[in-house]
Design an enzyme around this catalytic site. Structure first.
Site, PDB file in Angstrom:
ATOM      1  N   ARG A  40      17.540 -13.366  -7.653  1.00  0.00           N
ATOM      2  CA  ARG A  40      16.633 -12.667  -6.753  1.00  0.00           C
ATOM      3  C   ARG A  40      15.670 -11.825  -7.587  1.00  0.00           C
ATOM      4  O   ARG A  40      16.107 -10.984  -8.377  1.00  0.00           O
ATOM      5  CB  ARG A  40      17.388 -11.763  -5.773  1.00  0.00           C
ATOM      6  CG  ARG A  40      18.333 -12.511  -4.844  1.00  0.00           C
ATOM      7  CD  ARG A  40      17.570 -13.363  -3.849  1.00  0.00           C
ATOM      8  NE  ARG A  40      18.450 -13.992  -2.878  1.00  0.00           N
ATOM      9  CZ  ARG A  40      18.636 -15.301  -2.778  1.00  0.00           C
ATOM     10  NH1 ARG A  40      18.008 -16.133  -3.603  1.00  0.00           N
ATOM     11  NH2 ARG A  40      19.447 -15.784  -1.864  1.00  0.00           N
ATOM     12  N   GLU A  41      14.380 -12.079  -7.432  1.00  0.00           N
ATOM     13  CA  GLU A  41      13.347 -11.272  -8.087  1.00  0.00           C
ATOM     14  C   GLU A  41      13.003 -10.141  -7.127  1.00  0.00           C
ATOM     15  O   GLU A  41      12.650 -10.384  -5.967  1.00  0.00           O
ATOM     16  CB  GLU A  41      12.119 -12.130  -8.390  1.00  0.00           C
ATOM     17  CG  GLU A  41      12.429 -13.242  -9.368  1.00  0.00           C
ATOM     18  CD  GLU A  41      11.268 -14.213  -9.552  1.00  0.00           C
ATOM     19  OE1 GLU A  41      10.241 -14.102  -8.841  1.00  0.00           O
ATOM     20  OE2 GLU A  41      11.404 -15.104 -10.409  1.00  0.00           O
ATOM     21  N   ARG A  67      -9.810  -4.673  -3.379  1.00  0.00           N
ATOM     22  CA  ARG A  67      -8.380  -4.857  -3.638  1.00  0.00           C
ATOM     23  C   ARG A  67      -8.214  -5.968  -4.668  1.00  0.00           C
ATOM     24  O   ARG A  67      -8.448  -7.133  -4.389  1.00  0.00           O
ATOM     25  CB  ARG A  67      -7.641  -5.189  -2.345  1.00  0.00           C
ATOM     26  CG  ARG A  67      -7.532  -4.006  -1.400  1.00  0.00           C
ATOM     27  CD  ARG A  67      -6.847  -2.853  -2.073  1.00  0.00           C
ATOM     28  NE  ARG A  67      -6.406  -1.841  -1.132  1.00  0.00           N
ATOM     29  CZ  ARG A  67      -5.778  -0.754  -1.498  1.00  0.00           C
ATOM     30  NH1 ARG A  67      -5.529  -0.519  -2.776  1.00  0.00           N
ATOM     31  NH2 ARG A  67      -5.401   0.125  -0.607  1.00  0.00           N
ATOM     32  N   ALA A  79      -4.528   5.224   3.652  1.00  0.00           N
ATOM     33  CA  ALA A  79      -3.133   4.990   3.276  1.00  0.00           C
ATOM     34  C   ALA A  79      -2.918   5.406   1.834  1.00  0.00           C
ATOM     35  O   ALA A  79      -3.874   5.605   1.083  1.00  0.00           O
ATOM     36  CB  ALA A  79      -2.783   3.510   3.457  1.00  0.00           C
ATOM     37  N   GLU A 101      -9.043  10.639   1.647  1.00  0.00           N
ATOM     38  CA  GLU A 101      -9.794   9.410   1.889  1.00  0.00           C
ATOM     39  C   GLU A 101     -10.843   9.520   2.984  1.00  0.00           C
ATOM     40  O   GLU A 101     -11.791   8.739   2.996  1.00  0.00           O
ATOM     41  CB  GLU A 101      -8.818   8.260   2.202  1.00  0.00           C
ATOM     42  CG  GLU A 101      -7.957   7.916   0.998  1.00  0.00           C
ATOM     43  CD  GLU A 101      -7.168   6.634   1.154  1.00  0.00           C
ATOM     44  OE1 GLU A 101      -7.264   5.972   2.207  1.00  0.00           O
ATOM     45  OE2 GLU A 101      -6.454   6.281   0.187  1.00  0.00           O
ATOM     46  N   GLY A 120      11.508  -9.779   1.744  1.00  0.00           N
ATOM     47  CA  GLY A 120      12.053 -10.906   1.010  1.00  0.00           C
ATOM     48  C   GLY A 120      12.143 -10.653  -0.482  1.00  0.00           C
ATOM     49  O   GLY A 120      12.946 -11.286  -1.173  1.00  0.00           O
ATOM     50  N   GLU A 145      -8.853   9.448  -8.848  1.00  0.00           N
ATOM     51  CA  GLU A 145      -9.869   9.110  -9.842  1.00  0.00           C
ATOM     52  C   GLU A 145     -10.113   7.612  -9.964  1.00  0.00           C
ATOM     53  O   GLU A 145     -11.211   7.192 -10.313  1.00  0.00           O
ATOM     54  CB  GLU A 145      -9.482   9.683 -11.212  1.00  0.00           C
ATOM     55  CG  GLU A 145      -9.578  11.191 -11.274  1.00  0.00           C
ATOM     56  CD  GLU A 145      -9.208  11.736 -12.645  1.00  0.00           C
ATOM     57  OE1 GLU A 145      -9.040  10.930 -13.594  1.00  0.00           O
ATOM     58  OE2 GLU A 145      -9.095  12.966 -12.767  1.00  0.00           O
ATOM     59  N   GLU A 147     -10.014   5.353  -7.527  1.00  0.00           N
ATOM     60  CA  GLU A 147     -10.371   4.740  -6.249  1.00  0.00           C
ATOM     61  C   GLU A 147     -11.857   4.905  -5.959  1.00  0.00           C
ATOM     62  O   GLU A 147     -12.425   5.971  -6.172  1.00  0.00           O
ATOM     63  CB  GLU A 147      -9.595   5.382  -5.091  1.00  0.00           C
ATOM     64  CG  GLU A 147      -8.152   4.982  -5.026  1.00  0.00           C
ATOM     65  CD  GLU A 147      -7.455   5.536  -3.806  1.00  0.00           C
ATOM     66  OE1 GLU A 147      -6.617   4.816  -3.241  1.00  0.00           O
ATOM     67  OE2 GLU A 147      -7.722   6.691  -3.403  1.00  0.00           O
TER      68      GLU A 147
END
Length: 187
Positions: A40-41, A67, A79, A101, A120, A145, A147
């Site tokens: 499992r990663e 993004r 967020a 923001e 998952g 800084e 963003e």
């Protein structure tokens, strides 16, 4: 309560692969309930917050930003990641991120829901808050800084169109718009 013993995967060994500023990555060797072995990663993340906020014209406040994993610009609700000193009080993170923001503070932050984003492979939890009674801040907290953000305010119809146009494509923002739709129907 759900019983889980018949589904539980027992960790035999964990190998830590990466320790970063935002995430840690490990690979676990596990024994499945039927006795077979598997790998499992795993990605470990401190969690985050998302804020559903409306301006005085009942428009949803969103931030536009690039993004890197998507290699594109999208619109999202405000967020951010929960800092270690805020881990027991995600509401503090929500208040800070809203001000950083958007330049607004809320008289009240109402917890709407908490959800795991990709269970998952990751333990990241997102706490969603509804910001109530916004006040513009004269000298707001500085943005991070690293963003580059631009503030947007969309009507409900504009937000639905932004989904169709794939400008809004992340789970927390789509959840916020569904929440907004429920608020509209509830009136």
């Amino acid at each position: 309560m759900l019983e889980y013993e018949q589904f539980e995967e027992k960790t035999i060994e964990r190998k830590e692969i990466y320790h970063g500023a935002i995430i840690d990555v490990a690979v676990d060797d596990v024994r499945l309930p039927d006795g077979k072995l598997a790998k499992r990663e795993l990605v470990f993340h401190p969690g985050g917050v998302g804020i559903i906020a409306f301006d005085d014209q009942n428009r949803l406040l969103l931030v536009k930003q690039f993004r890197k994993p998507l290699e594109k610009v999208i619109l999202e609700i405000p967020a951010g990641k929960i800092d270690p000193e805020e881990s027991q009080t995600p509401e503090r993170t929500a208040a800070r991120e809203l001000e950083e923001e958007t330049g607004y503070r809320a008289r009240k932050l109402k917890h709407v829901s908490s959800m795991y984003l990709s269970p998952g492979f990751a333990n990241e939890i997102m706490h969603i808050y509804h910001a109530i009674d916004l006040q513009k801040v004269e000298n707001p907290l500085a943005q991070d800084e690293d963003e580059v953000l631009e503030l947007y305010a969309l009507t409900f119809a504009e937000a639905k169109q932004a989904i169709d146009d794939q400008l809004i494509c992340d789970a927390k923002t789509m959840y916020a718009i569904q929440y907004w739709e429920l608020l509209i129907k509830g009136k």
